[in-house]
Scaffold this motif. Structure first.
Motif, mmCIF file in Angstrom:
data_model
loop_
_atom_site.group_PDB
_atom_site.id
_atom_site.type_symbol
_atom_site.label_atom_id
_atom_site.label_comp_id
_atom_site.label_asym_id
_atom_site.label_seq_id
_atom_site.Cartn_x
_atom_site.Cartn_y
_atom_site.Cartn_z
ATOM 1 N N ALA A 1 0.800 -1.038 0.019
ATOM 2 C CA ALA A 1 -0.163 -0.158 -0.146
ATOM 3 C C ALA A 1 0.848 1.238 -0.104
ATOM 4 O O ALA A 1 0.441 2.260 -0.781
ATOM 5 N N GLY A 2 1.929 1.128 0.815
ATOM 6 C CA GLY A 2 2.842 2.401 0.944
ATOM 7 C C GLY A 2 3.614 2.488 -0.380
ATOM 8 O O GLY A 2 3.849 3.646 -0.779
ATOM 9 N N LEU A 3 3.745 1.518 -0.941
ATOM 10 C CA LEU A 3 4.668 1.581 -2.567
ATOM 11 C C LEU A 3 3.921 2.113 -3.655
ATOM 12 O O LEU A 3 4.022 2.988 -4.164
ATOM 13 N N PHE A 4 2.537 1.369 -3.644
ATOM 14 C CA PHE A 4 1.696 2.004 -4.635
ATOM 15 C C PHE A 4 1.241 3.638 -4.114
ATOM 16 O O PHE A 4 1.252 4.433 -5.144
ATOM 17 N N GLY A 5 1.155 3.903 -3.060
ATOM 18 C CA GLY A 5 0.715 5.389 -2.629
ATOM 19 C C GLY A 5 2.094 6.171 -3.161
ATOM 20 O O GLY A 5 1.718 7.409 -3.535
ATOM 21 N N ALA A 6 3.404 5.733 -2.765
ATOM 22 C CA ALA A 6 4.380 6.568 -3.294
ATOM 23 C C ALA A 6 4.367 6.769 -4.650
ATOM 24 O O ALA A 6 4.894 7.705 -5.232
ATOM 25 N N PHE A 7 4.123 5.718 -5.515
ATOM 26 C CA PHE A 7 4.111 5.865 -6.908
ATOM 27 C C PHE A 7 3.002 6.747 -7.499
ATOM 28 O O PHE A 7 3.376 7.651 -8.201
ATOM 29 N N TYR A 8 1.928 6.800 -6.500
ATOM 30 C CA TYR A 8 0.811 7.779 -6.742
ATOM 31 C C TYR A 8 1.451 9.029 -6.573
ATOM 32 O O TYR A 8 1.204 10.327 -7.380
ATOM 33 N N ALA A 9 1.922 9.311 -5.570
ATOM 34 C CA ALA A 9 2.502 10.654 -5.227
ATOM 35 C C ALA A 9 3.520 11.199 -6.235
ATOM 36 O O ALA A 9 3.608 12.113 -6.548
ATOM 37 N N MET A 10 4.507 10.455 -6.757
ATOM 38 C CA MET A 10 5.543 10.587 -7.355
ATOM 39 C C MET A 10 4.960 11.173 -8.818
ATOM 40 O O MET A 10 5.617 11.888 -9.667
ATOM 41 N N GLY A 11 3.960 10.266 -9.276
ATOM 42 C CA GLY A 11 3.565 10.254 -10.629
ATOM 43 C C GLY A 11 2.396 11.430 -10.890
ATOM 44 O O GLY A 11 2.094 11.609 -12.188
ATOM 45 N N LEU A 12 2.277 12.072 -9.960
ATOM 46 C CA LEU A 12 1.057 13.215 -10.142
ATOM 47 C C LEU A 12 1.673 14.444 -10.916
ATOM 48 O O LEU A 12 2.734 14.924 -10.539
ATOM 49 N N GLY A 13 0.950 14.446 -11.968
ATOM 50 C CA GLY A 13 1.326 15.614 -12.984
ATOM 51 C C GLY A 13 2.410 14.935 -13.953
ATOM 52 O O GLY A 13 2.835 15.694 -14.875
ATOM 53 N N LEU A 14 3.044 13.909 -13.940
ATOM 54 C CA LEU A 14 3.867 13.294 -14.685
ATOM 55 C C LEU A 14 3.287 12.132 -15.398
ATOM 56 O O LEU A 14 3.621 12.037 -16.673
ATOM 57 N N VAL A 15 2.313 11.461 -14.795
ATOM 58 C CA VAL A 15 1.790 10.175 -15.345
ATOM 59 C C VAL A 15 0.370 10.439 -15.878
ATOM 60 O O VAL A 15 -0.109 11.319 -14.960
ATOM 61 N N PRO A 16 -0.137 10.009 -16.937
ATOM 62 C CA PRO A 16 -1.300 10.281 -17.327
ATOM 63 C C PRO A 16 -2.401 9.766 -16.237
ATOM 64 O O PRO A 16 -2.144 8.700 -15.403
ATOM 65 N N PRO A 17 -3.339 10.614 -15.990
ATOM 66 C CA PRO A 17 -4.472 10.394 -14.920
ATOM 67 C C PRO A 17 -5.115 9.120 -14.676
ATOM 68 O O PRO A 17 -5.035 8.617 -13.775
ATOM 69 N N PRO A 18 -5.567 8.402 -15.836
ATOM 70 C CA PRO A 18 -6.156 6.933 -15.944
ATOM 71 C C PRO A 18 -5.021 6.164 -14.921
ATOM 72 O O PRO A 18 -5.411 4.987 -14.310
ATOM 73 N N PHE A 19 -3.781 6.172 -15.500
ATOM 74 C CA PHE A 19 -2.771 5.284 -14.468
ATOM 75 C C PHE A 19 -2.482 5.633 -13.174
ATOM 76 O O PHE A 19 -2.652 4.810 -12.300
ATOM 77 N N MET A 20 -2.834 6.944 -12.825
ATOM 78 C CA MET A 20 -2.727 7.127 -11.535
ATOM 79 C C MET A 20 -4.047 6.919 -10.763
ATOM 80 O O MET A 20 -3.859 6.319 -9.399
ATOM 81 N N ASP A 21 -5.171 6.748 -11.547
ATOM 82 C CA ASP A 21 -6.183 6.199 -10.799
ATOM 83 C C ASP A 21 -6.073 4.923 -10.545
ATOM 84 O O ASP A 21 -6.569 4.455 -9.289
ATOM 85 N N VAL A 22 -5.655 4.181 -11.334
ATOM 86 C CA VAL A 22 -5.387 2.599 -10.779
ATOM 87 C C VAL A 22 -4.410 2.315 -9.955
ATOM 88 O O VAL A 22 -4.552 1.544 -8.897
ATOM 89 N N THR A 23 -3.284 3.043 -9.949
ATOM 90 C CA THR A 23 -2.171 3.184 -8.864
ATOM 91 C C THR A 23 -2.785 3.389 -7.171
ATOM 92 O O THR A 23 -2.665 2.716 -6.203
ATOM 93 N N LEU A 24 -3.877 4.456 -7.526
ATOM 94 C CA LEU A 24 -4.378 4.868 -6.195
ATOM 95 C C LEU A 24 -5.213 3.671 -5.699
ATOM 96 O O LEU A 24 -5.400 3.453 -4.402
ATOM 97 N N ARG A 25 -6.010 3.208 -6.546
ATOM 98 C CA ARG A 25 -6.859 1.997 -6.131
ATOM 99 C C ARG A 25 -6.417 0.953 -5.682
ATOM 100 O O ARG A 25 -6.689 0.402 -4.682
ATOM 101 N N LEU A 26 -5.308 0.657 -6.328
ATOM 102 C CA LEU A 26 -4.355 -0.548 -5.614
ATOM 103 C C LEU A 26 -3.645 -0.166 -4.345
ATOM 104 O O LEU A 26 -3.522 -1.169 -3.408
ATOM 105 N N ALA A 27 -3.434 1.080 -4.084
ATOM 106 C CA ALA A 27 -2.911 1.514 -2.434
ATOM 107 C C ALA A 27 -4.315 1.037 -1.792
ATOM 108 O O ALA A 27 -3.965 0.650 -0.595
ATOM 109 N N ILE A 28 -5.207 1.514 -2.234
ATOM 110 C CA ILE A 28 -6.379 1.635 -1.264
ATOM 111 C C ILE A 28 -6.744 0.251 -1.201
ATOM 112 O O ILE A 28 -7.187 -0.298 0.028
ATOM 113 N N TRP A 29 -6.798 -0.677 -2.204
ATOM 114 C CA TRP A 29 -7.138 -2.202 -2.031
ATOM 115 C C TRP A 29 -6.273 -2.985 -1.019
ATOM 116 O O TRP A 29 -6.799 -3.559 -0.433
#
Length: 379
Positions: A121-149
């Protein structure tokens, strides 16, 4: 407790299986993700949404597998064998061949899974934080969901109800305090059963109060599963305790028909398989077990082939995984037999000592336990 399902392979020698129920979840999760992504990102095409949904499903699969592998690795470090890891509709399970030998071992094994899920969860959360503004939003949505799951996976598993991880931690604590496994398991099982009833009640509330049929049925099924799993795990522990001191030597059949390597298949059929009504025969050369001959390996062959081929021509030499020592614990023997209709060769120093089948093992165990009970009553 869980069906064997589809075998995907093995990690660290541990068979990895997917129960057929997981396929249902994979389809529903992929479809649900595709619908959700379509609502959040209308510009995405159907194929893109399905691929993202499938990717999220596979990463969740990997997360649950990592959770169960953590249990398995720590169990192996504490000399607790793992029969297999199975992923199914409600998560996953690493099936242990025996109970941990101490409360400390039980705690270490139980807590390993939630720690892994929390790390993911921390790893996916870190990827989400680092990717904001750099990675397309749909990929960020999936990453955030994985952290939450993964956070949800931790929250669900730390509930102190056996056989969930939290219930095993509770059992370890009570075991450490009381010094006995059975009463600790009984209390942890009662808590697990009670929690299952609460989840079932929540399901009924969803249906009749909140008018949410799908959510209610889902919670009700989870509650039923938890109650069943708690009771089944407790019964399994009682059986393992009852089997203490019983070995493969007590369960095996020593009067086993064997054939030499040079015996023709025609003779094997006429002299062994048909008269004895068996479909698998050990092949022995000068007292040593050299192979196993199964009727399936030559069924359907013509008369000429049966007359010319010998046992050594069609026997399998890859039988070491199907051999056990005469001193193997009965609980491990039953776990290895599983629900399959196959037999284990009992070998000592390369010499065949006997054969154990599930049917024979259960019959002999029933007799052993009955005799033990009679002796206890007399005492």
């Amino acid at each position: 407790m869980i069906g064997r399902g589809i075998r995907l392979g093995a990690i660290l020698g541990i068979p990895i299986r997917v129960d057929y129920s997981w396929i249902v979840i994979a389809v529903l999760l992929t479809a649900g993700m595709a619908v959700g992504l379509g609502e959040s990102f209308p510009y995405l095409g159907l194929l893109s949404r399905l691929l993202l949904g499938l990717s999220a499903c596979l990463l969740l699969f990997a997360s649950v597998l990592a959770h169960e592998l953590s249990h398995a690795v720590i169990a192996l470090r504490h000399d607790v064998g793992i029969r297999s890891i199975t992923l199914f509709i409600f998560g996953g399970a690493a099936e242990m061949l025996e109970e941990p030998r101490s409360a400390q071992a039980e705690f270490s094994i139980a807590i390993a899974g939630p720690i892994m899920s929390l790390a993911l969860a921390g790893l996916f959360g870190a990827f989400y934080a680092m990717g904001l503004g750099l990675v397309p939003p749909p990929f960020m949505d999936v990453t955030l969901r994985l952290a939450i799951w993964n956070v949800i996976l931790v929250a669900f598993n730390i509930v102190p109800g056996f056989p969930l991880d939290g219930g095993r931690v509770l059992r370890a604590a009570l075991w450490g305090i009381w010094g006995e496994l059975a009463p600790a398991t009984r209390v942890a099982t009662a808590v697990g059963s009670f929690f299952g009833m609460l989840v079932m009640f929540l399901g009924l509330m969803y249906v009749f109060v909140f008018d949410n049929l799908i959510g209610g049925v889902w919670f009700f099924l989870i509650g039923m599963f938890l109650r069943y799993a708690a009771r089944a795990s407790y019964r399994q522990m009682l059986v393992r305790q009852a089997l203490e001191g019983v070995t493969a030597r007590d369960l095996m059949t020593s009067d086993v028909p064997c054939v030499p390597p040079e015996m023709t298949l025609e003779a094997v059929v006429d002299e062994v398989i048909l008269p004895r009504g068996i479909v698998e025969v050990p092949v022995v050369d000068r007292g040593l077990l050299v192979g196993m001959l199964s009727f399936k390996s030559f069924r359907g062959k013509g008369r000429a082939a049966l007359e010319s081929l010998t046992a050594s021509d069609v026997m399998t030499r890859d039988f070491l995984e199907e051999t056990i020592s005469p001193d193997e614990d009965a609980s491990k023997v039953l776990a290895r037999l599983g629900s399959d209709d196959h037999r284990l060769a009992v070998v000592s120093g390369g010499v065949l000592a006997g054969i154990v089948s599930r049917e024979d093992a259960l019959r002999r165990l029933s007799l052993i336990l009955e005799l033990r009970e009679e002796r206890q009553n007399r005492a």
